[in-house]
Design a protein around this motif. Sequence first.
Motif, PDB file in Angstrom:
ATOM      1  N   VAL A 287       2.664   3.486   3.286  1.00 22.54           N
ATOM      2  CA  VAL A 287       3.689   3.778   2.658  1.00 22.54           C
ATOM      3  C   VAL A 287       4.801   4.422   3.414  1.00 22.54           C
ATOM      4  CG1 VAL A 287       4.630   4.954   0.269  1.00 22.54           C
ATOM      5  CG2 VAL A 287       2.237   3.838   0.597  1.00 22.54           C
TER       6      VAL A 287
ATOM      7  N   ILE B 258       5.336  -0.203   2.780  1.00 21.37           N
ATOM      8  CA  ILE B 258       5.594  -0.212   1.336  1.00 21.37           C
ATOM      9  C   ILE B 258       6.488   0.623   1.104  1.00 21.37           C
ATOM     10  CG2 ILE B 258       4.673  -0.280  -1.101  1.00 21.37           C
ATOM     11  CD1 ILE B 258       1.934  -0.795  -0.081  1.00 21.37           C
TER      12      ILE B 258
ATOM     13  N   ALA C  45       3.788   1.476  -4.060  1.00 18.70           N
ATOM     14  CA  ALA C  45       2.346   1.160  -3.842  1.00 18.70           C
ATOM     15  C   ALA C  45       1.482   1.492  -5.121  1.00 18.70           C
ATOM     16  CB  ALA C  45       2.192   2.379  -2.685  1.00 18.70           C
TER      17      ALA C  45
ATOM     18  N   THR D  14       0.023  -8.944  -4.685  1.00 21.59           N
ATOM     19  CA  THR D  14       0.386  -8.884  -3.302  1.00 21.59           C
ATOM     20  C   THR D  14       1.674  -9.707  -3.121  1.00 21.59           C
ATOM     21  OG1 THR D  14      -1.903  -8.948  -2.792  1.00 21.59           O
ATOM     22  CG2 THR D  14      -0.200  -8.837  -0.911  1.00 21.59           C
TER      23      THR D  14
ATOM     24  N   ALA E  11       4.509  -8.616  -5.264  1.00 24.73           N
ATOM     25  CA  ALA E  11       5.091  -7.308  -4.539  1.00 24.73           C
ATOM     26  C   ALA E  11       5.979  -7.742  -3.369  1.00 24.73           C
ATOM     27  CB  ALA E  11       4.054  -6.355  -3.972  1.00 24.73           C
TER      28      ALA E  11
ATOM     29  N   ARG F 176       9.168  -5.119  -2.191  1.00 25.29           N
ATOM     30  CA  ARG F 176       8.262  -3.614  -2.331  1.00 25.29           C
ATOM     31  C   ARG F 176       7.871  -3.496  -0.702  1.00 25.29           C
ATOM     32  NH1 ARG F 176       9.911  -2.044  -7.315  1.00 25.29           N
ATOM     33  NH2 ARG F 176       9.017  -3.166  -9.076  1.00 25.29           N
ATOM     34  N   PHE F 177       7.928  -4.370  -0.166  1.00 24.41           N
ATOM     35  CA  PHE F 177       7.168  -4.279   1.227  1.00 24.41           C
ATOM     36  C   PHE F 177       8.361  -4.717   2.286  1.00 24.41           C
ATOM     37  CE2 PHE F 177       2.832  -4.410   1.597  1.00 24.41           C
ATOM     38  CZ  PHE F 177       2.402  -4.902   0.235  1.00 24.41           C
TER      39      PHE F 177
END
Lengths: 381, 415, 179
Positions: free
Chosen positions: C57, C92, C98, C108, C111, C116-117
Motif C-alpha cells: 500500500v 495499492i 487495500a 483482484t 480492483a 485501485r492498483f
Amino acid sequence: MEKLKDYSFLCQPKIISGKKSLEGIPLELSDLNASKPLVLAMNNISDKHRKTFTKAFGDSNMSFTLFDGIGQYAGVTAAREAAILFRERGCDALIALGDGPVMNIAKGANILLSMDKHLHKLTNDVEINQHMKPLVYVPLGAAMGLEATSKADIDLNLYDSPFLYPDLIVIDDRLVIDASVEDMNYSALMALTGSIESSSLELSNPMADSYAHASLAYISENITKGIKKKKKNSCLALANGAVMGSIAYSNAPEGIVYTTSKAIERLLGHSAAAVAGLLLPHWLELKSADKKPVRDVLMLALGGFDVYSSTPKKERPHGGVNLLEDLIHNMDDYVPLDLKSLNIPQYKLKEIAQYATETNSTIKKKDILTLLERAYDREEI
Amino acid sequence: MNIPAYYEFCNRVKTFSGHKALDQLPQILQNLKAKKPLIITDKGVSAAGLITIVNKALGTKVKAGAIYDDVPPDSDLKVVNKVAEVYKNKGCDAIVAVGGGSVLDTAKGVNILVSENADDLMRFTGAGAVKRKLKPLIAIPTTSGTGSEVTLVAVIADHENSLKMVFTSIFLLPDAAILDSRMTKTLPPFLTALTAMDAMSHAVESYICIGKNPLSDAHALSAIELISQNLLNVVKKPKDLEGRLALANASILAGAAFSNSMVGMVHNLGHATGAICHVPHGSCMSIFLPYGLEYNLHKSEKAIGELYFALAGAEAYNDTPVKERPFKTIEFLRNLNEELHTATDGRHSRFLGEIFDRDNNPMVPQSKLKDIAVNAMGDGAKIYNPEELSLEDNLMVLQHAFDGTPLNLKKIKKG
Amino acid sequence: MKIYEEIKPKKKPIKKIYVAAMLWFVGRAIQAAAKTDKNVKEEFKNLRDDFAFSLGVVPNGPVMIVGKTKEGKVKYQGWSKKGQKLTLEMNIKNIEAAMLVFTFQESTSVAFARNRFFVTGDLPDALAVVRILDLVEVYLLPKIITKLAVKRYPKWSELNPIKKYVNRIIIYVRTILGV
C-alpha cells in the motif's frame, strides 16, 4: 439518421465516483504535483461530512487547511480571504467540499491566485490566464449547474474561462446522501435543463449527447428512490447525473430556459431551478408545435431502449416530452404550477424578457416572451 | 442505467469536428501558445496530399517548424529518438501528429523525450511514470480508427531488442483532436473497413467488460450506432464525406470509451495474434469480435443484448424477443464481416485461416495457434474480460477463429 | 478573525495491522505454494531469474516482498522495500482500497478495473502474479470466499479435492513455519 454538425467539445475534469473515492484524492493531487490543499467548505458544514472527509486522508501523509468560512451569499470577500489563507499556508491546490457557493468561491480564489503578487479585487474584465492551481470539486448532492463548468458566478458577475474547469470531480457515495430534499430536487431540475438544452437539435453533437444521455437516464431512473427513499446508490446516481448534465451544458451556448430562469431569479428572487422545471416542458411543447422537432433521443434517455423501441417512430419526439412532464410531475412540490402562482404580475414579463436578452443576446426577446406567456397561467392553456 | 459501485472517467482532449475543422488549427495552436509546430506523419499520408491540406490550413498565420514524414507502420524507438532530435534542432514548441495509430504513438513518445529533455525513453515506461504536463500535442487522425487521439497510452517497439514499451499516463493525452472529413476521404475501402472494425471492437468490448461505466457506455453506444449506419456506405462510396465524418466521430467516441473502461478478450487475443503473426490489428479485431461476445455471453448477456439496439436499430430491437437479442448481436457482427468481405473483394478476412499476405502465404498457420495462446496470457486486456481465460480457453477460441466456426457455448468454462 | 485549522488526519493502525497480517500470510503462502503446487512452480519458472515483486500500500505500507533467490528458490523476503532490487511493484493506492481487496469486497480483477492498483514494471509479470495469487487463494481460503476473490474457481480443485485439501494443509504448515 441525423447529420453531424460542426462542433467542438471539452470535458476537462477527471471524474471519480463511488465507494472510497475520497480516499483517492491524495494520490490524484500528487499526480497534479500538489501536496498541500486548501479545502473550502460552507460555514455550516456538517460534522459528519467533516469527519468523513478528514478520515479519507488518513494515512496519506497529506494534511490540509480547512477554510469553512463560506456563507450562502459569499462573494469576492470570501474569495480573497481564501486566497490570502492559501498563500499564508503555502498551499498548492484547492478542494471545494460542497456545491454552489463553495465551488464559485474556489474558482474565484483560483482567479485571484493566478494574478501575480497582489490580490486584486475581482472585476468583470479580469483576464483569466492559465496559471491556475489544481482544483478538485467534491459534490455534496446539491449541485446547481455551474460547478463542473468553465463558469463561476461571484457577486452576480459571471466569469467564464476554460481555465476555470475543475481538474478532478470526486463523487463519493458517503457524501451525496445527506443533501436536503429541496436541494436534490433543484439539482435534478438544473441538470435536466442543462442536458436537454445542450442536446436540442440546434446544438447537438455526439460527445455532449453522451453526457446528456447519461445524465437524463440517471435522473429519470433515480429521482423517486433517491429523493424520497434516500437510497445510497440512487443519491450517487443523481449526483452523477448533475455533474454530467453540467458538463454537457458547459459545451453549449446558454439556452432560453436557463437564461430566462436565471433572469427571473436575479430580478425577483425565485429559485432558477424551480422556474426552469416549469419552463422546460413549455419550451419543448412550443418546439413541437413549431415543427422544430424535439429530438427523439430525449425519449431514449428518459424511457430506455424498450420504451423507445416499442413506440412508433412518429410518436417518439412527443413521447419524450410526455416522459419529461411525468418526471417533473414527481417534483411537483418544488416546481410552481405557473408563473402567476409566483405572484409575478403579467406586466413584468416584458421586463424579464428584456433583462434576459441583455444577459444573452443570442436569444430573441420575442421567443422569451412567447415562452413566458405560455407558462404564465396554466388555466389558459 | 446501472450506477457502478466505483468508476473513473477522463477524456480531456478538446475535440473539433467538421468538414473543415482543420481551419481552426492556427487558433488552436495560438490558444496553446504554440508558434512553431513539428508535423509528424508518414509517407502514405503525405502522398495522399493530406499534409498539403494541413499546411494550407496553417496558412500564413503559423509556419511549421519542420515536417517529419517517415514514421513506419509500427512505431519504433529509433524513429522516436530521431524525430525528437529534429524537434530540438528546429526549435519547435508543439507537435501536430497527422496519421494513424503509429504516427500518434510516435508523437506521444517524442513528446515525452522533448518535454522531459531526456534521451532514454525506457525511464518512462509503465503506468504513471510520466508525471507532468508535456508540450502541446494536436492529433489529426487519418484513419477511423485506433482512437489513439484520446487514449493515454502509447506503445513503442524497440525492434532492436524485441521489446514493446508501454507508456500510460494522463499527460500523454493530446491537448486537441481535429476530426476533418478530408483527412479520411482517401482511405481505401479495405483500410476503412479494418479501422472501423477496430473502433467497433473498442466500443463493444468497452460496453461488456468489467470496467464499464455510464460515460463509457454512452460513448460506446453512439460509436456503434454511427459505425453500423455508415460503414458499408462508406466502403462502397469512399467519397461520402458525411459518412467519413460519422466514422471519425465513431472512432473518437470508441476511443474515449475503451480508454476509460478497458477492453477484454478480443484485444487480448488480437494483440497476441498481431505480435506472433503480424496480422493487422483491425483484421484481428473483426475476426475475434463475435467470439468475444460468445465467450462472455453467460456473463454479459444483458449488455450484449442491448448492443443490438445500437447495431440494428430500434425497430429490429423491438421485434426481437429479449432472450434472442444477444444472439442477434453476434449474428449481426458476423454478417457485417461477411458483407465487408464482399464489399472489399475478399480483402476483409472473416476468419484467421483466410488471412494472406501479399505473396499469398497464410499469415496465421495452424502451427502458430499455441504460440498465440501463450502470448495472450501475458497481455493486460485479460484482466478486464468478464470471464477467465486460461491457456486452454485461448486455444479453443483460436481454433474456432481459425476455422471460422462459432464457439460451442456448452464447452465454455463458466466462472 | 477566525483561525482556520490545519488538519493532520490520523493514521489507521488497525487497518494497517490487518492488511499487514494478510500480506505476511499471502507472502509466506506464495513461498509455500511454490514448493507444493506444480502450477505455481511453473509460473515462477517462467519468470526472470532475478524476479522480485512487492505487493503493498502506498504511501506508508504495509508491503510484502517475494522474489527468486540466486538458487532459483522462491522466498518471502520481508516487509521492507529498502535494499531490495524489485523488478515489479504492485501498489495499492490507499489503505481503504487495500481493505476492499483483503476483505474480498473487490476481487483482484475488479480492483484492477477500478484502478485501485498501479503497477511499475512489466505487465506480463504482473499478470503472472495475479495468476499466482489466484492459485494461492484457492488453497488458503474456503471456496465461498475464494469465489469472491477470483474470476473463476478452478475446476481442477473440484475434480481433485484430495489434492486441494492435502496441499492446503501442507501450504498452511509451511506458511506458518516458514519452511
